[in-house]
Scaffold this active site. Structure first.
Site, PDB file in Angstrom:
ATOM      1  N   GLY A  21      22.911   1.275 -61.190  1.00 15.52           N
ATOM      2  CA  GLY A  21      22.270   1.881 -59.924  1.00 15.52           C
ATOM      3  C   GLY A  21      22.418   3.325 -59.680  1.00 15.52           C
ATOM      4  O   GLY A  21      23.432   3.869 -59.877  1.00 15.52           O
ATOM      5  N   LEU A  24      15.262  10.777 -49.791  1.00 13.80           N
ATOM      6  CA  LEU A  24      15.503  12.217 -49.920  1.00 13.80           C
ATOM      7  C   LEU A  24      16.645  12.517 -48.722  1.00 13.80           C
ATOM      8  O   LEU A  24      17.414  13.396 -48.926  1.00 13.80           O
ATOM      9  CB  LEU A  24      14.462  13.302 -49.858  1.00 13.80           C
ATOM     10  CG  LEU A  24      13.468  12.813 -50.870  1.00 13.80           C
ATOM     11  CD1 LEU A  24      12.313  14.070 -50.705  1.00 13.80           C
ATOM     12  CD2 LEU A  24      13.929  12.904 -52.223  1.00 13.80           C
ATOM     13  N   LYS A  31      14.649   7.517 -61.060  1.00 18.02           N
ATOM     14  CA  LYS A  31      16.024   7.923 -60.504  1.00 18.02           C
ATOM     15  C   LYS A  31      16.935   8.121 -61.400  1.00 18.02           C
ATOM     16  O   LYS A  31      17.668   9.255 -61.459  1.00 18.02           O
ATOM     17  CB  LYS A  31      16.626   6.647 -59.546  1.00 18.02           C
ATOM     18  CG  LYS A  31      15.675   6.549 -58.307  1.00 18.02           C
ATOM     19  CD  LYS A  31      16.356   5.736 -57.452  1.00 18.02           C
ATOM     20  CE  LYS A  31      15.587   5.842 -55.983  1.00 18.02           C
ATOM     21  NZ  LYS A  31      16.431   4.824 -55.029  1.00 18.02           N
ATOM     22  N   CYS A  45      33.352 -15.979 -57.417  1.00 20.56           N
ATOM     23  CA  CYS A  45      34.420 -17.212 -56.935  1.00 20.56           C
ATOM     24  C   CYS A  45      34.471 -17.726 -55.741  1.00 20.56           C
ATOM     25  O   CYS A  45      34.842 -18.840 -55.460  1.00 20.56           O
ATOM     26  CB  CYS A  45      35.762 -16.496 -57.237  1.00 20.56           C
ATOM     27  SG  CYS A  45      36.399 -16.564 -59.218  1.00 20.56           S
ATOM     28  N   CYS A  70       8.457 -24.762 -37.789  1.00 20.61           N
ATOM     29  CA  CYS A  70       7.701 -25.162 -36.328  1.00 20.61           C
ATOM     30  C   CYS A  70       8.073 -24.180 -35.203  1.00 20.61           C
ATOM     31  O   CYS A  70       7.114 -24.122 -34.515  1.00 20.61           O
ATOM     32  CB  CYS A  70       8.373 -26.847 -35.924  1.00 20.61           C
ATOM     33  SG  CYS A  70       9.981 -26.971 -35.761  1.00 20.61           S
TER      34      CYS A  70
END
Length: 636
Positions: A19, A52, A67, A156, A168
């Protein structure tokens, strides 16, 4: 000041980051400035304008670029002597195998979804590599450490159940704006622009069709001689007019409810239609400079509340743009909060429906937040969490097990503390991921197909990506690029067979072995035949025991507000949050047994702030209407 030994350990380590978004940018900077010399980054996303304001390694000129690669280049400008290896790819790609993970001393996560987190957790367990998890939501944040055999793994403890609404309610009796958003996003948008073969809880037959047995054509299908404007008005009249009239015909439904108001194009644009001989399109601007209905109509401020007429114009203009400018995508689209035109369409549709049912309207900005489950990120929280990640990573590298901590970043001080450290728990002995505990599956082996087990259990609940299913020595199902055509056909045929009719019959007492070779995860499932299931409470037609199912979001009659902060005791809530690469997405928490706090009183325990998060689901939305109530409870 770091000691010579610490510096030596840091410089000699090899770190994997997963990431490169909000947390990732801050983390990469902090790692580089802390002396780490060999860093690898995986991120599949490209930079967007909305990144940004807090992902400070990126600039306007980087929009559209990887990235991971841009982050590397930005860091090397002020730390040119270190090695940073970027991967513009999905961490679930086969290239990132267990062997790939084994080369690292520690893995640092900054992901935004449950599926990827599970995957990295399992790879780290299989590779024996410590994992430092992290996340933020607004002013809240958390960092924790997962070490195989010493601490709980990511799976866990159970995650809170997503907030769901009965179909509905969505289709017939909405009472909140979020109900209208779900209807517009998961039903109407999907019907118009998504997979035409999917089942949708929308009335698809026109008024004429309801009175003629011969006319059964789907009203959502565009006729050959019909232009885009005519088609748009017909869809508008059908979903906001005729369908409402149809709902009103059931008087019992509205005995104790406020009746909705049918809305037709002729009612909203009566003056325009009269002056322009019925051609509504002339009241709209010409082709827009970009694919944005609001830009075309001159609606520039996303925080403005649109009138019914303005919402109707946006609805018709957005539909026109989809069919005229993005026609090749029709049939394959799904809602994406980063798709401006999709957000505009859903906002307008939801507001028109809300107007019909007497529900307050919302701005484009507000509607996007609800539809995309967004909590806007805070850059300083990301920076704090990045620092805590590096602190825990250094402890891991030094094998300082006694001092590993799960640390919370709080929004409001508790006993003058904004950072709250918590001792880690031992592995859950009943965890099927890290303890290999057998699972039990109650299922009707004479009615349920192998596909039901694969889709509802193996992939959805167990989170396996490339599953292999065996009964003894018989291989019932497998996926992979290296399979022969006859094998693919054989396994596809098995999917459509009921369990008791498989080549190796699956009946009560059968033990299935399920394995994901990529994750190097294996578990056993004990089959128990059960004839009947409660359609409402057991809608899957099967019950899996021995895994950690989601906790209900309903507690003691009170609804936990998704996307909002709730106060709970230390024995009940341990949050895990994650910063998304655009705006924050809601993902599940880890909730576990009572934890020991480091020099923290019971009073402080009871003031712990826990972020209630959930994974992306088709019809799962945040209950935004309850946020004020939640705030009041926190202040009391």
């Amino acid at each position: 000041m770091a000691s010579e030994q610490q510096l030596s350990t840091i410089k000699g380590s090899k770190v994997l980051m997963v990431g490169a978004g909000g947390i990732g940018c801050e983390l990469l900077k902090t790692l580089a400035l802390s002396g780490f010399q060999d860093i690898h980054i995986i991120d599949m996303d490209t930079i967007e304008v909305s990144n940004l304001n807090r992902q400070f390694l990126f600039r306007q000129s980087h929009v559209g670029q990887s990235k991971a690669k841009v982050a590397r280049d930005a860091i090397l400008k002020f730390r040119p002597g270190i090695s940073i290896t970027p991967y513009h790819a999905n961490v679930k790609d086969p290239d990132f195998s267990v062997d790939f993970f084994k080369q690292f001393n520690v893995v640092l996560n900054g992901l935004d979804n449950l599926d990827a987190r599970r995957h990295v957790n399992r790879l780290c367990l299989a590779a024996g590599v410590p994992l430092v998890e992290s996340g933020t939501t607004g002013f809240l944040g958390q960092v924790t450490v997962h070490v195989k055999g010493r601490t709980e793994c990511y799976e866990c403890q159970p995650k809170p159940a997503p907030k769901t609404y009965p179909v509905c309610t969505i289709t017939n009796t909405p009472s909140k704006f979020v109900h209208c958003i779900v209807w517009a996003k998961d039903l109407l948008f999907a019907k118009l622009f998504g997979d035409k073969n999917q089942e949708h809880d929308l009335n698809v037959h026109s008024k004429d069709g309801s009175s003629s047995s011969k006319q059964t054509k789907d009203v959502f299908e565009r006729e050959k001689e019909e232009n885009i404007e005519q088609y748009g008005k017909r869809i508008y009249d059908h979903v906001f007019g005729y369908n409402i009239e149809l709902a009103l015909s059931n008087e019992e439904t509205w005995r104790n409810r406020n009746k909705p108001r049918p809305i037709y194009v002729r009612d909203v644009f009566s003056s325009e239609l009269a002056s322009q001989n019925g051609n509504l399109h002339k009241c709209l601007n010409g082709d827009p400079p970009s694919l944005s209905a609001t830009a075309s109509l001159g609606l520039k401020n996303p925080q403005d509340l649109w009138s019914l007429k303005e919402n109707s114009k946006v609805f018709l203009e957005a539909l026109k743009l989809f069919f005229s400018k993005r026609e090749e995508e029709i049939g394959n689209l799904s809602f994406d909060k980063d798709d401006q035109l999709a957000v505009e369409f859903v906002t307008a549709a939801a507001n028109i429906r809300a107007s019909s049912f007497g529900i307050p309207l919302h701005s484009l900005f507000e509607a996007k937040g609800i539809a995309g489950n967004i909590v806007h990120a805070v850059a300083t929280t990301n920076a704090i969490i990045a620092g805590l990640i590096v602190i825990e990573a250094i402890k891991v590298l030094q094998h300082d097990v006694k001092n590993y901590r799960m640390t919370y970043c709080l929004e409001h001080p508790s006993r003058k503390m904004l950072l709250m450290p918590v001792e880690l728990s031992e592995p859950n002995k009943s965890c099927y991921v890290c303890s290999e505990t057998p699972l039990d599956l109650e299922i009707n082996t004479h009615r349920s197909k192998l596909r039901d087990v694969v889709d509802k259990i193996v992939k959805t609940k167990l989170g396996m990506n490339l599953p292999l299913i065996m009964h003894g020595s018989a291989l019932l199902y497998e996926v992979g690029d290296d399979l022969e055509e006859d094998e693919v056909a054989n396994y596809a045929a098995n999917l459509e067979k009921v369990l008791s009719k498989l080549p190796a019959s699956v009946t009560s007492g059968t033990i299935l072995t399920v394995e994901d070779l990529q994750q190097e995860l294996k578990c056993s499932i004990n089959i128990k035949h059960r004839e009947e299931f409660d359609e409402e409470k057991e809608s899957d037609g099967m019950i899996l025991s021995g895994w950690t199912p989601p906790r209900s979001a309903e507690k003691n009659g009170n609804t936990t507000v998704d996307n909002e902060v709730s106060t709970s005791s230390a024995s009940k809530a341990v949050p895990l949050v994650a910063e998304d690469d655009d705006d924050l997405q809601i993902i599940p928490t880890i909730t576990g047994k009572k934890r020991k706090l480091s020099k923290v009183s019971n009073e402080t325990k009871n003031k712990r702030k826990a972020a209630e998060l959930h994974s992306k689901n088709d019809v799962v939305m945040l209950d935004d209407d309850n946020s004020d109530m939640s705030k009041k409870k926190r202040e009391q």
